[in-house]
Motif scaffolding. Sequence first.
Motif, PDB file in Angstrom:
ATOM      1  N   GLU A  33       0.828  -1.217   0.000  1.00 21.62           N
ATOM      2  CA  GLU A  33       0.000   0.000   0.000  1.00 21.62           C
ATOM      3  C   GLU A  33       0.856   1.257   0.000  1.00 21.62           C
ATOM      4  O   GLU A  33       0.458   2.271   0.572  1.00 21.62           O
ATOM      5  CB  GLU A  33      -0.949   0.022   1.206  1.00 21.62           C
ATOM      6  CG  GLU A  33      -1.975  -1.089   1.220  1.00 21.62           C
ATOM      7  CD  GLU A  33      -2.966  -0.945   2.381  1.00 21.62           C
ATOM      8  OE1 GLU A  33      -2.523  -0.630   3.500  1.00 21.62           O
ATOM      9  OE2 GLU A  33      -4.174  -1.140   2.151  1.00 21.62           O
ATOM     10  N   ARG A  87      -9.101   8.398  -0.761  1.00 21.61           N
ATOM     11  CA  ARG A  87     -10.010   7.794   0.216  1.00 21.61           C
ATOM     12  C   ARG A  87      -9.241   7.116   1.346  1.00 21.61           C
ATOM     13  O   ARG A  87      -9.618   7.201   2.518  1.00 21.61           O
ATOM     14  CB  ARG A  87     -10.905   6.776  -0.506  1.00 21.61           C
ATOM     15  CG  ARG A  87     -11.736   5.917   0.405  1.00 21.61           C
ATOM     16  CD  ARG A  87     -12.637   4.984  -0.383  1.00 21.61           C
ATOM     17  NE  ARG A  87     -13.028   3.862   0.429  1.00 21.61           N
ATOM     18  CZ  ARG A  87     -12.349   2.737   0.521  1.00 21.61           C
ATOM     19  NH1 ARG A  87     -11.243   2.566  -0.177  1.00 21.61           N
ATOM     20  NH2 ARG A  87     -12.765   1.768   1.314  1.00 21.61           N
ATOM     21  N   LEU A  88      -8.154   6.429   0.972  1.00 12.98           N
ATOM     22  CA  LEU A  88      -7.380   5.697   1.972  1.00 12.98           C
ATOM     23  C   LEU A  88      -6.690   6.629   2.954  1.00 12.98           C
ATOM     24  O   LEU A  88      -6.435   6.260   4.095  1.00 12.98           O
ATOM     25  CB  LEU A  88      -6.302   4.863   1.273  1.00 12.98           C
ATOM     26  CG  LEU A  88      -6.605   3.401   1.031  1.00 12.98           C
ATOM     27  CD1 LEU A  88      -5.383   2.728   0.418  1.00 12.98           C
ATOM     28  CD2 LEU A  88      -6.980   2.712   2.346  1.00 12.98           C
ATOM     29  N   GLU A  89      -6.387   7.833   2.495  1.00 10.33           N
ATOM     30  CA  GLU A  89      -5.642   8.771   3.347  1.00 10.33           C
ATOM     31  C   GLU A  89      -6.531   9.458   4.383  1.00 10.33           C
ATOM     32  O   GLU A  89      -6.037  10.109   5.288  1.00 10.33           O
ATOM     33  CB  GLU A  89      -4.982   9.857   2.477  1.00 10.33           C
ATOM     34  CG  GLU A  89      -3.943   9.279   1.525  1.00 10.33           C
ATOM     35  CD  GLU A  89      -3.612  10.249   0.393  1.00 10.33           C
ATOM     36  OE1 GLU A  89      -4.077  11.411   0.441  1.00 10.33           O
ATOM     37  OE2 GLU A  89      -2.894   9.825  -0.539  1.00 10.33           O
ATOM     38  N   ALA A  93     -11.672   5.176   5.963  1.00 10.50           N
ATOM     39  CA  ALA A  93     -12.024   4.108   5.014  1.00 10.50           C
ATOM     40  C   ALA A  93     -12.166   2.823   5.816  1.00 10.50           C
ATOM     41  O   ALA A  93     -11.240   2.034   5.947  1.00 10.50           O
ATOM     42  CB  ALA A  93     -10.953   3.991   3.934  1.00 10.50           C
ATOM     43  N   GLU A  96     -11.037  -0.702   5.058  1.00 12.73           N
ATOM     44  CA  GLU A  96      -9.595  -0.957   4.917  1.00 12.73           C
ATOM     45  C   GLU A  96      -8.929  -1.039   6.293  1.00 12.73           C
ATOM     46  O   GLU A  96      -7.703  -0.976   6.396  1.00 12.73           O
ATOM     47  CB  GLU A  96      -8.913   0.154   4.116  1.00 12.73           C
ATOM     48  CG  GLU A  96      -9.569   0.518   2.817  1.00 12.73           C
ATOM     49  CD  GLU A  96      -9.716  -0.640   1.867  1.00 12.73           C
ATOM     50  OE1 GLU A  96      -8.900  -1.587   1.927  1.00 12.73           O
ATOM     51  OE2 GLU A  96     -10.671  -0.612   1.076  1.00 12.73           O
ATOM     52  N   ASP A  97      -9.735  -1.111   7.337  1.00  7.81           N
ATOM     53  CA  ASP A  97      -9.163  -1.099   8.680  1.00  7.81           C
ATOM     54  C   ASP A  97      -9.906  -2.109   9.543  1.00  7.81           C
ATOM     55  O   ASP A  97     -11.066  -1.891   9.862  1.00  7.81           O
ATOM     56  CB  ASP A  97      -9.264   0.312   9.276  1.00  7.81           C
ATOM     57  CG  ASP A  97      -8.376   0.476  10.489  1.00  7.81           C
ATOM     58  OD1 ASP A  97      -7.623  -0.464  10.797  1.00  7.81           O
ATOM     59  OD2 ASP A  97      -8.455   1.539  11.132  1.00  7.81           O
ATOM     60  N   ALA A  99      -6.270  -3.587   7.936  1.00  8.00           N
ATOM     61  CA  ALA A  99      -5.788  -3.512   6.556  1.00  8.00           C
ATOM     62  C   ALA A  99      -5.998  -4.832   5.816  1.00  8.00           C
ATOM     63  O   ALA A  99      -5.950  -5.911   6.398  1.00  8.00           O
ATOM     64  CB  ALA A  99      -4.309  -3.159   6.556  1.00  8.00           C
ATOM     65  N   ASN A 175     -10.901  -3.090  -3.995  1.00  7.93           N
ATOM     66  CA  ASN A 175     -10.005  -2.144  -3.317  1.00  7.93           C
ATOM     67  C   ASN A 175      -8.559  -2.537  -3.609  1.00  7.93           C
ATOM     68  O   ASN A 175      -7.758  -2.713  -2.718  1.00  7.93           O
ATOM     69  CB  ASN A 175     -10.272  -2.144  -1.814  1.00  7.93           C
ATOM     70  CG  ASN A 175      -9.887  -3.456  -1.169  1.00  7.93           C
ATOM     71  OD1 ASN A 175      -9.798  -4.480  -1.847  1.00  7.93           O
ATOM     72  ND2 ASN A 175      -9.644  -3.442   0.125  1.00  7.93           N
TER      73      ASN A 175
ATOM     74  N   SER B 223     -15.097   8.658   4.070  1.00  8.72           N
ATOM     75  CA  SER B 223     -13.841   8.644   3.297  1.00  8.72           C
ATOM     76  C   SER B 223     -14.108   8.919   1.824  1.00  8.72           C
ATOM     77  O   SER B 223     -13.355   9.641   1.172  1.00  8.72           O
ATOM     78  CB  SER B 223     -13.142   7.295   3.464  1.00  8.72           C
ATOM     79  OG  SER B 223     -13.972   6.242   2.991  1.00  8.72           O
ATOM     80  N   SER B 358     -15.174   4.971  -4.820  1.00 13.76           N
ATOM     81  CA  SER B 358     -14.773   5.442  -3.498  1.00 13.76           C
ATOM     82  C   SER B 358     -15.913   5.368  -2.482  1.00 13.76           C
ATOM     83  O   SER B 358     -15.666   5.395  -1.285  1.00 13.76           O
ATOM     84  CB  SER B 358     -14.211   6.863  -3.587  1.00 13.76           C
ATOM     85  OG  SER B 358     -15.002   7.643  -4.436  1.00 13.76           O
ATOM     86  N   ASP B 362     -16.968   0.743   0.578  1.00 17.35           N
ATOM     87  CA  ASP B 362     -17.227   0.584   2.009  1.00 17.35           C
ATOM     88  C   ASP B 362     -18.578  -0.045   2.328  1.00 17.35           C
ATOM     89  O   ASP B 362     -18.878  -0.287   3.493  1.00 17.35           O
ATOM     90  CB  ASP B 362     -17.094   1.949   2.708  1.00 17.35           C
ATOM     91  CG  ASP B 362     -15.644   2.384   2.805  1.00 17.35           C
ATOM     92  OD1 ASP B 362     -14.862   1.644   3.435  1.00 17.35           O
ATOM     93  OD2 ASP B 362     -15.299   3.424   2.236  1.00 17.35           O
TER      94      ASP B 362
END
Lengths: 178, 460
Positions: A33, A87-89, A93, A96-97, A99, A175, B223, B358, B362
Amino acid sequence: MTNGPVQAEAPSIELIMSLQQVLYREARLMDAERYSEWVEMLADDLHYFMPGIETRYRRDKTDQVGDTTRMAYYNDTLDDLKKRLRRLETGTAWSEDPATRYTHLITNIEVELTDQDDQFRVYSNFLAYRNRNERDQDTLIGNREDIWRRKGSSYELLKRTIILKQNVLLSKNLNVYL
Amino acid sequence: MNANLIQKTMGFNHLVDIKEGWVDRRIFCEQDIYEQELYRIFARSWLFVAHDSQIPNPGDFLTTTMGEDGVIVSRQKDGSVKVFLNSCPHRGNKVCFADAGNARRFTCNYHGWSFDSAGSLMGMHEEYCYDPGDIDKSTHGLKQVAHVDSYKGLIFANFDPDARTLEEWLGDFRWYLDILLDNEEGGTELIGGCIKSEINANWKLGVENFIGDAYHAGWTHDSGARAMNNGEPFPAVDMENSFHASVNGHGWEFGLEGMGDLVLLGRPKVIEYYQKIRPDMAKRLGEMRSKIFGSVASASIFPNLSFLPGISTFRQWHPKGPWKFELKTWVIVNKAMPDDIKDEITKGVMQTFGPGGSFEMDDGENWENCTTVNRGVVTRQERLHYRCGINRQVDDHPVLPGLVYRGQYNDANQRNFYQHWVDMMEAPTAKDIPYRWEPKFGGLETRDFPGLDGLEKGGK
């Protein structure tokens, strides 16, 4: 995907080796990543394209790859891709967590010269494995056709066409970059 | 519906209580309930099967599913559409393996039985093997779906011979649908191709998310919103000037600010385009609907079709057992738009609401976990809370038809979706499904009415 004839003038071993290394490095950055470093490998005039492939009969001449106005998973400029990555920053998100864990295997690398001295066509196959949480997993397999352009002592990705071999994407999301 | 398809009444009233505001989790996981959904809901509902633009020419076809029944949707020489089972009456094999295309014949790979684009049996391999009296070809075509009809480009089909008409099914929801389907001369089309993905979740979770769940957007999609809109979070919701509206289990939640969804698409040229046509939209649809257009909004048509007007994603949730659905995603645009605007919208949709979008990224994990936790037999007996905004019903809104609730953060459309679910699960025949909102625009062109208040004047 184009199928150029075997060329009279073959790319040098050095060229092939250096472009192979570029693809491997790119895969390693995506696995970790390390997207801000990956973005550095992309040209400002990038076209990053992964069309949706319908199941159609052989006689059907619909151009599912060449027609970029049809439905596509990715049909991005560099700015578009950066928006996805933004989006990840954000830190919110949620999916993604924790990861996701990634491994990209890159194979069947083939380098061709083009009519532009500083551009090279590179074919490759990928297997991208994702695993997250306890046992969510999926495997994406397909082909890529790239144009890499010489930039200083290295190369930047100018164009990538990705053909995923799934008709129904057998995943809850995408993703992942290929 | 063939009465023997509706088996013994199991009783479904106890699974949903919209007055108290709860839903029993077993409707998201139990196989017996799911099987009855296929009989009582999917085999009796008007189901979206195609957009006119997907099959413009004679011989054009596509394949899809109605519930879990595979069908072929086929354009006829006279321009009409037939829908028939994608299953050979001989041994049951599929007769078409493509997603879409153009064909004069559908021929079974097994014994070469061959059907024309109307589904009629035309012949078979080594036809001499049948003696006179063995088969009447005229009665062995592909089984036709009982009813096919369309509303402003959307083609629907219904297996139930006793079904109410499509107009009765959509009812006054047509007034809202015009915001999507009739906001500009020429109507709509779908962009070519289709993105399909598979999610390990119950089909109703996708539908209810789009029918009314504005509430999740600001949290789940924080996000995505920030990614698409220069780091800005979701715009605050104006609880006074936003609504839920429900008709016959269909629902639309919306603000009146006119911009929210357009901004989230992330395409300035598209905003410019819509702002340019908005005055004409107001003339065409009335002031209220031109304000709804482009606002933060989402909608579903019962049982399994959803869209975001303004963002232009258009999608269908196909059930694949209680634990899985297949999501088909398209992009819907106005035919009259210039090509570069269509292209901008298509890219914007896939950047937000494709599998790699985006926002979309989710959602799947939430829905999967909402489903799979119900493997636990204790967990699945816990009721789920659906009371948000339960006392905010607006009686006699002067403009808006349907069961209207104030405040976009609301469970009202979801409650009414599950009420209609129960109504259909309980109804012995289609004629027994109660109207929770008596239609006011029956037989009328809803485009011509700025709202309920225009009814007495007979439209504009």
